[in-house]
Structures are given as structure tokens and as C-alpha cells.
Write a protein that holds these residues in place. Structure first.
Motif, mmCIF file in Angstrom:
data_model
loop_
_atom_site.group_PDB
_atom_site.id
_atom_site.type_symbol
_atom_site.label_atom_id
_atom_site.label_comp_id
_atom_site.label_asym_id
_atom_site.label_seq_id
_atom_site.Cartn_x
_atom_site.Cartn_y
_atom_site.Cartn_z
ATOM 1 N N UNK A 52 -3.852 11.658 -11.793
ATOM 2 C CA UNK A 52 -4.337 11.415 -13.250
ATOM 3 C C UNK A 52 -3.596 10.303 -14.019
ATOM 4 N N UNK A 53 -2.464 9.916 -13.535
ATOM 5 C CA UNK A 53 -1.692 8.621 -14.364
ATOM 6 C C UNK A 53 -2.437 7.258 -13.753
ATOM 7 N N UNK A 54 -2.027 6.443 -14.749
ATOM 8 C CA UNK A 54 -2.569 5.199 -14.773
ATOM 9 C C UNK A 54 -1.647 4.224 -14.374
ATOM 10 N N UNK A 55 -1.868 3.435 -13.377
ATOM 11 C CA UNK A 55 -0.807 2.458 -12.740
ATOM 12 C C UNK A 55 -1.338 1.107 -12.703
ATOM 13 N N UNK A 56 -0.259 0.128 -13.037
ATOM 14 C CA UNK A 56 -0.697 -1.174 -12.911
ATOM 15 C C UNK A 56 0.270 -1.723 -11.730
ATOM 16 N N UNK A 57 -0.503 -2.423 -10.658
ATOM 17 C CA UNK A 57 0.226 -2.913 -9.619
ATOM 18 C C UNK A 57 0.092 -4.522 -9.495
ATOM 19 N N UNK A 58 1.233 -5.013 -9.899
ATOM 20 C CA UNK A 58 1.138 -6.794 -9.984
ATOM 21 C C UNK A 58 1.634 -7.093 -8.477
ATOM 22 N N UNK A 59 0.669 -8.019 -7.966
ATOM 23 C CA UNK A 59 1.009 -8.523 -6.607
ATOM 24 C C UNK A 59 0.014 -7.448 -5.796
ATOM 25 N N UNK A 60 -1.289 -7.231 -6.035
ATOM 26 C CA UNK A 60 -1.852 -5.951 -5.560
ATOM 27 C C UNK A 60 -2.317 -6.571 -4.202
ATOM 28 N N UNK A 61 -2.554 -7.587 -3.736
ATOM 29 C CA UNK A 61 -3.248 -8.121 -2.502
ATOM 30 C C UNK A 61 -2.256 -8.409 -1.390
ATOM 31 N N UNK A 62 -0.980 -8.437 -1.590
ATOM 32 C CA UNK A 62 0.050 -8.823 -0.800
ATOM 33 C C UNK A 62 0.585 -7.520 0.098
ATOM 34 N N UNK A 63 1.342 -7.879 1.130
ATOM 35 C CA UNK A 63 1.883 -6.587 1.865
ATOM 36 C C UNK A 63 2.104 -5.340 1.328
ATOM 37 N N UNK A 64 3.312 -5.435 0.279
ATOM 38 C CA UNK A 64 3.337 -4.285 -0.363
ATOM 39 C C UNK A 64 2.380 -3.655 -1.225
ATOM 40 N N UNK A 65 1.580 -4.629 -2.109
ATOM 41 C CA UNK A 65 0.622 -4.499 -2.855
ATOM 42 C C UNK A 65 -0.474 -3.756 -2.344
ATOM 43 N N UNK A 66 -0.940 -4.226 -1.294
ATOM 44 C CA UNK A 66 -2.202 -3.521 -0.668
ATOM 45 C C UNK A 66 -1.925 -2.328 -0.230
ATOM 46 N N UNK A 67 -0.581 -1.916 0.232
ATOM 47 C CA UNK A 67 -0.576 -0.448 0.285
ATOM 48 C C UNK A 67 -0.266 0.322 -0.688
ATOM 49 N N UNK A 68 -0.026 -0.159 -1.756
ATOM 50 C CA UNK A 68 0.379 0.391 -3.075
ATOM 51 C C UNK A 68 -1.062 0.837 -3.621
ATOM 52 N N UNK A 90 4.269 -18.818 7.404
ATOM 53 C CA UNK A 90 3.221 -18.591 6.738
ATOM 54 C C UNK A 90 3.400 -17.622 5.603
ATOM 55 N N UNK A 91 4.085 -16.545 5.820
ATOM 56 C CA UNK A 91 4.627 -15.689 4.708
ATOM 57 C C UNK A 91 5.363 -16.107 3.875
ATOM 58 N N UNK A 92 6.276 -17.164 4.089
ATOM 59 C CA UNK A 92 6.871 -17.729 3.067
ATOM 60 C C UNK A 92 6.477 -18.388 1.881
ATOM 61 N N UNK A 93 5.035 -18.862 2.228
ATOM 62 C CA UNK A 93 4.249 -19.539 1.129
ATOM 63 C C UNK A 93 3.744 -18.554 0.098
ATOM 64 N N UNK A 94 4.029 -17.055 0.377
ATOM 65 C CA UNK A 94 3.866 -16.003 -0.653
ATOM 66 C C UNK A 94 2.233 -16.207 -0.847
#
Length: 320
Positions: free
Chosen positions: A149-165, A301-305
């Protein structure tokens, strides 16, 4: 003998060399895994370049102590140590080792840093899970103390960590707002985000909405951003040394609950991620797949972020 990517000095992906080396011995509490797939993470190029410099006190001051790079892997156990209780030869497993050694045909790791692959999964997708999935899970659940029920903001939501988050937060019943570039808005929505902020259209450093939890997977939020937007927060990385020092100093004198951490590999959390995958609540998104011979290109490739989801490297073309 086995093939492995060796680093004898610090530098970019160009310093990596594919060589024949001794297959690792199996300690009493370790398992020996034949690697079928790896994934690339920012930690790989940080270790490869020896940056930030203070990390060299761990990884080797003048040159790398551990020659073989790589953290994430998935494969099949070929041998177990005499004290291993959780696994047997033939088990399909995934895991990570921040001591390196995964970018090789075989890797020897403690059994406590692995878990069995879920039914129906393949090596490529499970190799993409450990570092990014554990970081996302521990940011949200272990340190973020997320409740339904809580609200979450995920900054970087499309990256490796973010898309799992994004997916984990939804699986745990949160209302999720993601932050990404305009080109990734639809991708983040497809992961289940309730709302997506395009940072190239709205300045996140001026965003005024309040959230129960703010997760920074991109590493560019300042302490003032957390104070303005978060009841509590978790930061995963930093964009510069000055940013890191400033944020940690401000965190030390602030009352705002803000955690900075490095993910810990453990079987319990890996099992939780495996269950979520088996239940269809999270799905690894693979943007690019490389041959093991192209591991240096994958790191470049991933170093380009700008990665959308994960990048994997395949050691076997057999069906998984």
C-alpha cells in the motif's frame, strides 16, 4: 584448463584477454559451476578500471589481485565440496561472486551465494538476475522496509536494477512511480509502473510529490531531493566522488532515514527472487545478448549507462 577473461592491469575493456587458465579447485564449502551465461553490471567496469580509487585498497592498489573479472553467472554444478548441503552435481543454479571469477568456463563459489534456478527458466535470464535483482530487492525490502500500500519512487526505472525494482515493488503491493528518459516511458509502464516521469521533460530535482520510499538506482539524487520527496530512502550508487562524499556527509547529520548499501549475495534472497520469477511476478528483460567472446564489448555497452533492462553473455549455444 578453461577459458577465462583475464585482467593484468587496470583500464577499459580493451585490457581484457581471453586466455587458457587453470580450472579452479573446489573448497569444502564451495560448488564448481560450468558457466552457461553471465550478465554485465556497472560493478564490473568499476572493478576493471579500478575506480573509484579507494576501491583499489580492496581489489589491488597497483594492479588487480584477482585476475578473472565477473560477478553474475548461471550454469550447472559439476562438483560440490564435502561440506556442501544445499546442492548436488547436476543442479542448475544462478548466483554472484563480487570477488570475481565469473567470466570463465567454470567458477567456484560458496554455496551460500547461489540458488537453484526456477522451473521453466533459462540460463540467460537467470544470469541477469543476481546483482541487479538482489540490489533492487534489498533496497526495497531489506533496507527500504516496503509494506503493501505504500508509494515508491524509483529513479532509473528502466535500467538493470530499476527494471527489477519496479516489478518487485508491484509484487509487494506498492504504488510505483518510475523515472526514466522519454524513450523508455512505455517500457517502464510495461513493467507495471503506475506513473512514469520523463526526466528530460520534467526536472526530477524540482519534483514536489511525496513518497513513502524513494529508491535511487541512477545515482544522481541529492540529499535535498530525498528531503523534499521521501519519508525514507535508499541510494544504490553515485555519479561522482563529490556527489558521494556530499550525500554521505549530509546523511550523517540528517534525521531522514536514508540508507546507502552494497547488495549482499545470499541464498535466501536469491530463492525469493527465483520464486517471484517462477510465479510470473517478475521477468528479467534482456536488451542485448552477446557471445562470451564479446564480453569486452558487453562491458563497453553497459558503461554508456543507457541500458534498458539487462545485457547477457552466452557460453553455450545448447538449449537451456
Amino acid at each position: 584448463m578453461m577459458k577465462a577473461f583475464i585482467k593484468n592491469k587496470y583500464g577499459g575493456p580493451e585490457v581484457l584477454r581471453l586466455e587458457e587458465v587453470e580450472k579452479p579447485a573446489v573448497k569444502k564449502d564451495h560448488i564448481l559451476v560450468k558457466v552457461y551465461a553471465n550478465s554485465a553490471n556497472p560493478v564490473d567496469w568499476h572493478i576493471l578500471r579500478g575506480k573509484p580509487f579507494f576501491a583499489r585498497f580492496t581489489f589491488g592498489l597497483l594492479k588487480p589481485k584477482d585476475k578473472i573479472l565477473g560477478a553474475d553467472f548461471a550454469g550447472i554444478i559439476v562438483e560440490v565440496g564435502k561440506d556442501v548441503k544445499l546442492f548436488k552435481a547436476g543442479d542448475r543454479v544462478f548466483g554472484e561472486t563480487l570477488k570475481g571469477g565469473a567470466f570463465a568456463e567454470y567458477v567456484s563459489v560458496p554455496e551460500t551465494e547461489c540458488a537453484k534456478m526456477p522451473l521453466g527458466s533459462n540460463f540467460a535470464e537467470m544470469a541477469s538476475v543476481p546483482t541487479a535483482g538482489l540490489t533492487a530487492f534489498q533496497a526495497l525490502i531489506t533496507h527500504g522496509k516496503l509494506i503493501k500500500g505504500e508509494s515508491v519512487l524509483i529513479n532509473g526505472a528502466s535500467g538493470g536494477v530499476g527494471h527489477f525494482a519496479v516489478q518487485i515493488a508491484k509484487a509487494y503491493g506498492a504504488t510505483v512511480t518510475g523515472v526514466s528518459s522519454s524513450r523508455n516511458v512505455d517500457f517502464v509502464k510495461s513493467l507495471g509502473a503506475d506513473k512514469v516521469i520523463a526526466y528530460d521533460k520534467e526536472n526530477i530535482h524540482q519534483h514536489n510529490e511525496k513518497y513513502d520510499l524513494v529508491i535511487d538506482a541512477n545515482g544522481n539524487l541529492f540529499h535535498d531531493d530525498y528531503k523534499r520527496m521521501a519519508k525514507r530512502g535508499a541510494t544504490i550508487g553515485f555519479t561522482t566522488m563529490i556527489h558521494m562524499i556530499t550525500l554521505l556527509l549530509q546523511k550523517a547529520i540528517s534525521k531522514l532515514p536514508l540508507v546507502q548499501f552494497t547488495a549482499e549475495a545470499n541464498t535466501k534472497d536469491l530463492n525469493t527472487l527465483a520464486t517471484l520469477i517462477e510465479e510470473g511476478k517478475i521477468k528479467p528483460q534482456i536488451e542485448r545478448s552477446y557471445s562470451y567472446k564479446q564480453i569486452p564489448q558487453a562491458i563497453s555497452y553497459i558503461e554508456a549507462m543507457r541500458t534498458r533492462g539487462k545485457v547477457v553473455m552466452i557460453w553455450s549455444h545448447k538449449k537451456s
